[in-house]
Motif scaffolding. Sequence first.
Motif, PDB file in Angstrom:
ATOM      1  N   MET A   1       0.885  -1.126  -0.013  1.00 39.17           N
ATOM      2  CA  MET A   1       0.043  -0.007  -0.006  1.00 39.17           C
ATOM      3  C   MET A   1       0.755   1.352   0.051  1.00 39.17           C
ATOM      4  O   MET A   1       1.857   1.437   0.906  1.00 39.17           O
ATOM      5  N   LYS A   2       0.395   2.159  -0.965  1.00 43.09           N
ATOM      6  CA  LYS A   2       1.313   3.565  -0.785  1.00 43.09           C
ATOM      7  C   LYS A   2       0.748   4.454   0.103  1.00 43.09           C
ATOM      8  O   LYS A   2      -0.138   4.464   0.524  1.00 43.09           O
ATOM      9  N   LYS A   3       1.613   5.432   0.408  1.00 37.43           N
ATOM     10  CA  LYS A   3       1.545   6.439   1.421  1.00 37.43           C
ATOM     11  C   LYS A   3       0.510   7.413   0.697  1.00 37.43           C
ATOM     12  O   LYS A   3       0.323   7.609  -0.418  1.00 37.43           O
TER      13      LYS A   3
ATOM     14  N   ARG B  15       2.035  -2.831   9.968  1.00 38.53           N
ATOM     15  CA  ARG B  15       1.423  -1.979   9.570  1.00 38.53           C
ATOM     16  C   ARG B  15       1.514  -0.635  10.254  1.00 38.53           C
ATOM     17  O   ARG B  15       1.530   0.465   9.802  1.00 38.53           O
ATOM     18  N   PHE B  83       3.841   2.233   5.073  1.00 43.84           N
ATOM     19  CA  PHE B  83       3.520   1.820   3.760  1.00 43.84           C
ATOM     20  C   PHE B  83       4.621   1.340   2.786  1.00 43.84           C
ATOM     21  O   PHE B  83       5.827   1.374   3.258  1.00 43.84           O
ATOM     22  N   ASP B  84       4.079   0.901   1.677  1.00 46.92           N
ATOM     23  CA  ASP B  84       5.356   0.486   0.944  1.00 46.92           C
ATOM     24  C   ASP B  84       6.648   1.098   0.500  1.00 46.92           C
ATOM     25  O   ASP B  84       7.608   0.982   0.391  1.00 46.92           O
ATOM     26  N   ASP B  85       6.092   2.586   0.289  1.00 52.61           N
ATOM     27  CA  ASP B  85       7.099   3.637  -0.005  1.00 52.61           C
ATOM     28  C   ASP B  85       7.420   4.481   1.300  1.00 52.61           C
ATOM     29  O   ASP B  85       7.844   5.487   0.844  1.00 52.61           O
ATOM     30  N   GLY B  86       7.342   3.945   2.466  1.00 48.70           N
ATOM     31  CA  GLY B  86       7.750   4.590   3.472  1.00 48.70           C
ATOM     32  C   GLY B  86       6.875   4.786   4.839  1.00 48.70           C
ATOM     33  O   GLY B  86       6.060   4.120   4.607  1.00 48.70           O
ATOM     34  N   ASP B  87       7.312   5.503   5.809  1.00 49.52           N
ATOM     35  CA  ASP B  87       6.545   5.493   6.808  1.00 49.52           C
ATOM     36  C   ASP B  87       5.963   6.986   7.163  1.00 49.52           C
ATOM     37  O   ASP B  87       6.466   7.923   6.603  1.00 49.52           O
ATOM     38  N   LEU B  88       4.945   6.805   8.009  1.00 48.41           N
ATOM     39  CA  LEU B  88       4.030   8.381   8.342  1.00 48.41           C
ATOM     40  C   LEU B  88       4.022   8.251   9.925  1.00 48.41           C
ATOM     41  O   LEU B  88       3.717   7.329  10.627  1.00 48.41           O
ATOM     42  N   PRO B 183      -7.403   0.565   5.469  1.00 51.96           N
ATOM     43  CA  PRO B 183      -6.232  -0.361   5.701  1.00 51.96           C
ATOM     44  C   PRO B 183      -5.997  -0.544   7.229  1.00 51.96           C
ATOM     45  O   PRO B 183      -5.554  -1.655   7.654  1.00 51.96           O
TER      46      PRO B 183
END
Lengths: 269, 255
Positions: A1-3, B15, B83-88, B183
């Motif tokens: 899942m993308k940000k 997640r 996430f697949d492309d980084g954290d938040l 999600p």
Amino acid sequence: MKKPVLERPVLLDVQGITRLYGPAKGCEAIDFQLHAGEVLGIVGESGSGKSTLLRVLAGLEAPDAGQVLYRRQADDAGGEDAELDLYAIGEARRRALLRLEWGLVHQNPRDGLRMGVSAGANIGERLMAQGQRHYGQLRASGQAWMRQVELDPGRIDDAPRTFSGGMQQRLQIARTLVTRPRLVFMDEPTGGLDVSVQARLLDMLRTLVRQLGLSVVLVTHDLAVARLLAHRLLVMRRGQVVETGLTDQILDDPQHEYTQLLVSSVLTP
Amino acid sequence: MLSETGASPKRARPRLTVAGLHKRFLLHGQGGVEIDVMRDLSLTLQAGECLVLAGRSGIGKSTLLKMLYGDYRIDQGRIRLHFDDGDLDLETLPTYAWHGLRRDVIGYVSQFLRVVPRVAAVDVVMEPLLARGADEADSRQRAETLLARLNLPERLWQLPPGTFSGGEQQRVNIARGFIGEHPLLLLDEPTASLDAANRDVVIALIGEAKARGTAMLGIFHDEDVRERVADRLLPLDGSLGGLSNASQPCRESLS
């Protein structure tokens, strides 16, 4: 899942706005940014300076100090990216901006409507200010907007003075939104209305905000209205902002002494 | 660091990671009394698993969910979404960004429905889809399907839920919470006022959400429900509760 993409451009950048009529009367050193698509509520008791602040933001009253910067984005409606300093651009450009790109909903619909001309003319007037002249199209827009705000389009030729308070307020909202403003200011939009009429108007405003993707600065003393409409709140007291945050945070986890008092003073039926 | 003793066998990818979370309420009106409701809480949550918070009432289970949803401020500690492309990181997320995060990522079934006057039950349920710009007819269809599954009588769909019974309101709330297929889903006693048949429906909805890869954090007092939905239990007793003096960080453990 993308940000998820959470960034939103800043539409209104308010820097150090002060407008005082006397000590602690008015507003002082107000800073905030409104992002595109946001509904920002300004809450506080009467005399807290929230209406003064709104008048300054909406271009009606020059501040003693500070700047209101409007960052216009180029979009489908045309134009180009620009940053406008509301009180530096001159009276004529400011008035054009208010007429063409912004909207203001007054607490008292009599302040926002022309009571002597028909409902249809009230709605059509703002479109004509944008250069539309075709009578049939103006009338069709008038009828469509009356339907949108749940007014009987059959009353398009009636003057607003024959309408109830709630109907007048809905007409004022139609008149304001017909030009698809990018930024809307609302001053206690449900203020003078009966509770049952209020509920209907609130639901309508929620739907319009979502459907039109409006960016809104909303002044209200009613925390229940703020909860329903606003994403984010500024709490004002004696001319100053004492707390800011997500609406749920301000109402469920208030930090400042005054906010705690304000929130705990609300009666829940 | 985080304990991995309870790591789910299904997927290794977390997640959500919570580390060293504290929560203290300062009540100015009560002479400045301070109440510690959470100390040094840490957990990880994988995609497709349901972690159930356990512990006595008043220990801060709902507080944790409210912090994850942005209802309560995060004073100290870290909440990180992966996430697949980084954290938040949620503790540093600007306020304006929460609105989009709630719309797209974090869903929440609260204990009680917040009733909006005049808005019909079916409109309450479909609102999360409309907020994303979904087609109105499709959204209505999905809302009706969910309400039917939850056995809410069709004659109630067009009525505002203000006058509904507790169980009926809760089912509207559950439908609204699940329709968005977020999600990450937070569940605060979704089955509390439901009969056995409707509890089964909610358990099935949770199972389907797991299969989609939804990460869920929930509170369930009903032991039967808890056993059927929980992949792991997180007992909160060591580090939560206003009177607790425990300094041990909470560890996840297998149920």
